[in-house]
Every structure is written in structure tokens, then in C-alpha cells.
Design a protein around this motif. Structure first.
Motif, PDB file in Angstrom:
ATOM      1  N   LEU A 176      12.081  -4.645   1.108  1.00 47.22           N
ATOM      2  CA  LEU A 176      13.322  -4.914   0.924  1.00 47.22           C
ATOM      3  C   LEU A 176      13.827  -6.650   0.483  1.00 47.22           C
ATOM      4  O   LEU A 176      14.880  -6.678   0.001  1.00 47.22           O
ATOM      5  CB  LEU A 176      14.445  -4.363   1.956  1.00 47.22           C
ATOM      6  N   SER A 177      12.980  -7.391   1.130  1.00 48.40           N
ATOM      7  CA  SER A 177      13.244  -8.994   0.838  1.00 48.40           C
ATOM      8  C   SER A 177      13.234  -9.173  -0.522  1.00 48.40           C
ATOM      9  O   SER A 177      13.847 -10.238  -1.108  1.00 48.40           O
ATOM     10  CB  SER A 177      12.203  -9.721   1.467  1.00 48.40           C
ATOM     11  N   VAL A 187      23.164  -0.909   0.776  1.00 49.51           N
ATOM     12  CA  VAL A 187      23.179   0.504   0.503  1.00 49.51           C
ATOM     13  C   VAL A 187      21.875   1.104   0.576  1.00 49.51           C
ATOM     14  O   VAL A 187      21.543   2.099   1.202  1.00 49.51           O
ATOM     15  CB  VAL A 187      23.821   0.664  -1.116  1.00 49.51           C
ATOM     16  N   ILE A 188      20.784   0.541   0.085  1.00 48.90           N
ATOM     17  CA  ILE A 188      19.507   1.003   0.416  1.00 48.90           C
ATOM     18  C   ILE A 188      19.247   1.254   1.674  1.00 48.90           C
ATOM     19  O   ILE A 188      18.643   2.257   2.116  1.00 48.90           O
ATOM     20  CB  ILE A 188      18.632   0.141  -0.466  1.00 48.90           C
ATOM     21  N   GLN A 189      19.343   0.138   2.532  1.00 44.49           N
ATOM     22  CA  GLN A 189      19.076  -0.094   4.054  1.00 44.49           C
ATOM     23  C   GLN A 189      19.768   1.307   4.722  1.00 44.49           C
ATOM     24  O   GLN A 189      19.292   2.199   5.507  1.00 44.49           O
ATOM     25  CB  GLN A 189      19.556  -1.207   4.583  1.00 44.49           C
ATOM     26  N   VAL A 302      13.631  -0.573  -5.966  1.00 45.11           N
ATOM     27  CA  VAL A 302      12.807  -1.503  -5.091  1.00 45.11           C
ATOM     28  C   VAL A 302      11.442  -1.781  -5.725  1.00 45.11           C
ATOM     29  O   VAL A 302      11.152  -2.879  -5.883  1.00 45.11           O
ATOM     30  CB  VAL A 302      12.616  -0.928  -3.581  1.00 45.11           C
ATOM     31  N   TYR A 303      10.742  -0.662  -5.581  1.00 46.60           N
ATOM     32  CA  TYR A 303       9.094  -0.662  -6.463  1.00 46.60           C
ATOM     33  C   TYR A 303       9.309  -1.354  -7.890  1.00 46.60           C
ATOM     34  O   TYR A 303       8.534  -2.020  -8.140  1.00 46.60           O
ATOM     35  CB  TYR A 303       8.438   0.628  -6.398  1.00 46.60           C
ATOM     36  N   GLY A 304      10.376  -0.820  -8.504  1.00 48.36           N
ATOM     37  CA  GLY A 304      10.425  -1.806  -9.853  1.00 48.36           C
ATOM     38  C   GLY A 304      10.450  -2.969  -9.890  1.00 48.36           C
ATOM     39  O   GLY A 304       9.759  -4.047 -10.486  1.00 48.36           O
ATOM     40  N   ARG A 305      11.498  -3.555  -8.786  1.00 49.47           N
ATOM     41  CA  ARG A 305      11.624  -4.966  -8.733  1.00 49.47           C
ATOM     42  C   ARG A 305      10.294  -5.576  -8.122  1.00 49.47           C
ATOM     43  O   ARG A 305       9.799  -6.910  -8.628  1.00 49.47           O
ATOM     44  CB  ARG A 305      12.838  -5.368  -7.987  1.00 49.47           C
ATOM     45  N   TYR A 306       9.841  -5.112  -7.252  1.00 48.10           N
ATOM     46  CA  TYR A 306       8.412  -5.497  -6.492  1.00 48.10           C
ATOM     47  C   TYR A 306       7.329  -5.684  -7.876  1.00 48.10           C
ATOM     48  O   TYR A 306       6.669  -6.950  -7.968  1.00 48.10           O
ATOM     49  CB  TYR A 306       7.995  -4.712  -5.701  1.00 48.10           C
TER      50      TYR A 306
END
Length: 355
Positions: A176-177, A187-189, A302-306
Motif C-alpha cells: 500500500l505504500s 478507500v483500498i484500506q 495496487v499490483y499494477g502500480r507495484y
């Protein structure tokens, strides 16, 4: 070590000739998450797809064999899935090759696949009736997979331990960072917390079996049949094949089919109606569908950004969910579960289509 293969067209051309005796006259790259796909044309004008798996998944030969077998099985049962062609060197359907893509030699699983015609649903978002048929098609595929028999099916249990299984939504917390103060992070949290309290206690009541695991809008192919309608002409990429919950497959399909659709809120009801013409959800599954759809959007964002930081050369594809996905996730969250579910489930009861 770089997991993603980055063969040059020249390397791919030489490899295809060496393993399959196929002389290539045209070669172009196809989009992929962390594998590598080439569309190739031989001297007779026949199209194929050369698929090179990432080095991590290439270590799991048994799992890849089961995926390859499942595709052939589905093809034999009338589901338009790709099939792998045998090499001329060993006659096997996959070959483990040591290849240097510029950062040291690594072993990659190589397969030459049949080519399926059509455009992805990302390129040609379907009508409501098309989406009904998508839901029906995917449920039928999963039902067909109930008959799959192989001594190695146990390997599909391990796939559901992976980060992409919807039962493992909590695993995105460690990334999430990457959201770096983006307001979407809150929202995700909140989705994760609600998922833990509302969905996880019910997972044991969900119906389970072998699922495709990645029925996104780039893995479903359609061809036009007139009047703006399409027929399903193919399902691609079985690398997430796993034993998991059927409602996860439904949620994944709804989440991704919303992305390019001009009326995303109309997608859920149509797919749900098609799905339930083959497999009926139980009460626990119905109650969790909304949060499961949100969960997959969160995972994808999230995984896309990572992964886009790990594979910057593939950034455009890896972030393809980001723009529309952010808007849709925010909108669904603001509407709330009761409102969204009322829309989806009411549409199911009022929806009519030519079967």
C-alpha cells in the motif's frame, strides 16, 4: 534477477525455427503482464502465438503441464481455448530453454500456441446481451473443468495461495505504500477491512472447483456477428488456473468487464444473469459479491502500480486498470453495497435475452 523474458524478435524467430521447424515471415509483440507473447505468421500464412513464460512460473513445470492439458481438454469439449503444438525436437508440448535476454541466462518455458481470431473485449466492449453471454460462457467453462482428470491436479491447490487469489486480499497491505498518499489508499484500506470482517468468515461456505482465475477483458476474445453484437471466439491465458471459489471467477469477470464499458454499472447484472443460467449463487456468495468485485479492483490497482516500477518498459499495460479502475472503485464504494447489489440483482430478475 529479471523474471520477465525480453527476447528480441530475432531470438524468437530463431527459437521457433529451431524448436518447431516453423519459418517466420512476420512477427509482432502481443501485450502481456510478465510473460512475453509474439504473434507470428509462417510461410503458408498460418498465424501462431509464441508464448514465453516468466522465469518464476517456468520453474513449476508440473503446473504448466496441467495448464496446457486443461486448454486441450477444454478445446476438445468445444470451448474455444488455445492448444499447444508439439516441438519437432522432442514431440513435447512445452520446452524449457536457457535464454539470455541481456541479464544472464535463465530458463524459460516456451510454447507455440494455436491462434484464435477476434478482438479482446477491452478493444470492443460488449452490449448487455454480449455480457450475458460472457457470464454464461465462463460459468460453462468452469463447469466443464469439473470433469478434468489428471494425477497432478493437486498443483492447482498451490495457485490459490498466490497473491492474486481473492481469498488473499490482505496481502496487498504490504504494497500500500506504493499508493504514496493517493486518496485512493484510504478507500483500498477500508475495502480490505470490510473484506476481513464480512467476506473471510464466509469463504468456507463458497462453492469451489477449478477456475480460470484471470477472466479479464484482455483474455476474452469476440468476433462481430452484426447489429453491434458479438460471439465469443476465444479464452486466453490459463496461467492462473487454480482450485478456488466459483464466485471469485464471477467477481473477477465483473470487475474487469466494467473497465472499458461505457456503462460500467450495467455490467454486473448482465454477467450475473448469464452466470446464474449455469450456476446459481448461494446466499453467502450473493452477500459477498460486491466486496469481492471491489477486492479485485483493489488488487489490480495496487499490483499494477507495484509491477510498473519493476517493469517500467511494460508500464502502459501494467497500469491499464489504473485510470478507469480508480473511477469505478471510487464510484462503487460511494454508492455502497446495498445500492449496487440492488441494481445487479434486480437486473437479474428483469433481464431477458435470447439464450
Amino acid at each position: 534477477m529479471e523474471k520477465r523474458p525480453t527476447l528480441t524478435p530475432q531470438q524468437a524467430t530463431e527459437l521457433t525455427l529451431q524448436l518447431y521447424g516453423v519459418t517466420i515471415t512476420e512477427i509482432s509483440t502481443l501485450p502481456s503482464y510478465i510473460d512475453q507473447n509474439f504473434l507470428i505468421v509462417d510461410t503458408e500464412g498460418t498465424n501462431y502465438v509464441l508464448k514465453i513464460m516468466n522465469s518464476d512460473d517456468s520453474k513449476n513445470a508440473t503446473q504448466l503441464e496441467v495448464q496446457t492439458f486443461a486448454m486441450s481438454f477444454l478445446h476438445q469439449h468445444g470451448v474455444p481455448a488455445q492448444t499447444a503444438l508439439p516441438t519437432t525436437t522432442t514431440g513435447k508440448l512445452m520446452s524449457m530453454e536457457e535464454i539470455d535476454c541481456g541479464h544472464g541466462a535463465q530458463t524459460y518455458c516456451v510454447r507455440l500456441m494455436t491462434y484464435l481470431p477476434g478482438k479482446t473485449l477491452a478493444e470492443s466492449p460488449g452490449t448487455v446481451e454480449d455480457l450475458y453471454h460472457v457470464g454464461r460462457f465462463i460459468a460453462s467453462m468452469d463447469k466443464t473443468l469439473q470433469q478434468l482428470e489428471s494425477p497432478n491436479l493437486d498443483v492447482l491447490n498451490y495457485n490459490c495461495d498466490r497473491q492474486w487469489s481473492l481469498s488473499n486480499i490482505h496481502l496487498i497491505e504490504r504494497y500500500l505504500s506504493m499508493m504514496d498518499g493517493d486518496p485512493l489508499q484510504e478507500v483500498i484500506q477500508a475495502v480490505i477491512e470490510k473484506f476481513k470482517s464480512h467476506v473471510q468468515p464466509k469463504i468456507s461456505c463458497f462453492q469451489k472447483g477449478i477456475i480460470h482465475g484471470d477472466t479479464n477483458d484482455t483474455n476474452i476474445l469476440v468476433t462481430p456477428v452484426g447489429n453491434g453484437h458479438h460471439k465469443l471466439s476465444g479464452v486466453l491465458d490459463f496461467s492462473f488456473l487454480m482450485k478456488d471459489c466459483y464466485v471469485f471467477e464471477l467477481a473477477i469477470t465483473i470487475a474487469y468487464m466494467m473497465l472499458e464499458n461505457p456503462s460500467p454499472l450495467d455490467v454486473g447484472g448482465a454477467i450475473l444473469r448469464g452466470w446464474e443460467s449455469i450456476m446459481i449463487l448461494n446466499d453467502d456468495e450473493r452477500e459477498c459479491l460486491y466486496l469481492l468485485v471491489l477486492g479485485r479492483l483493489c488488487q489490480s490497482l495496487v499490483y499494477g502500480r507495484y509491477n510498473s516500477t519493476k517493469y517500467p518498459d511494460n508500464k502502459k499495460y501494467l497500469l491499464s486498470t489504473a485510470n478507469k479502475g480508480t473511477q469505478i472503485l471510487t464510484k462503487l464504494w460511494e454508492m455502497g453495497g446495498k445500492e449496487v447489489e440492488r441494481k445487479w440483482f434486480t437486473e437479474v430478475s428483469t433481464f431477458s435475452v435470447n439464450e
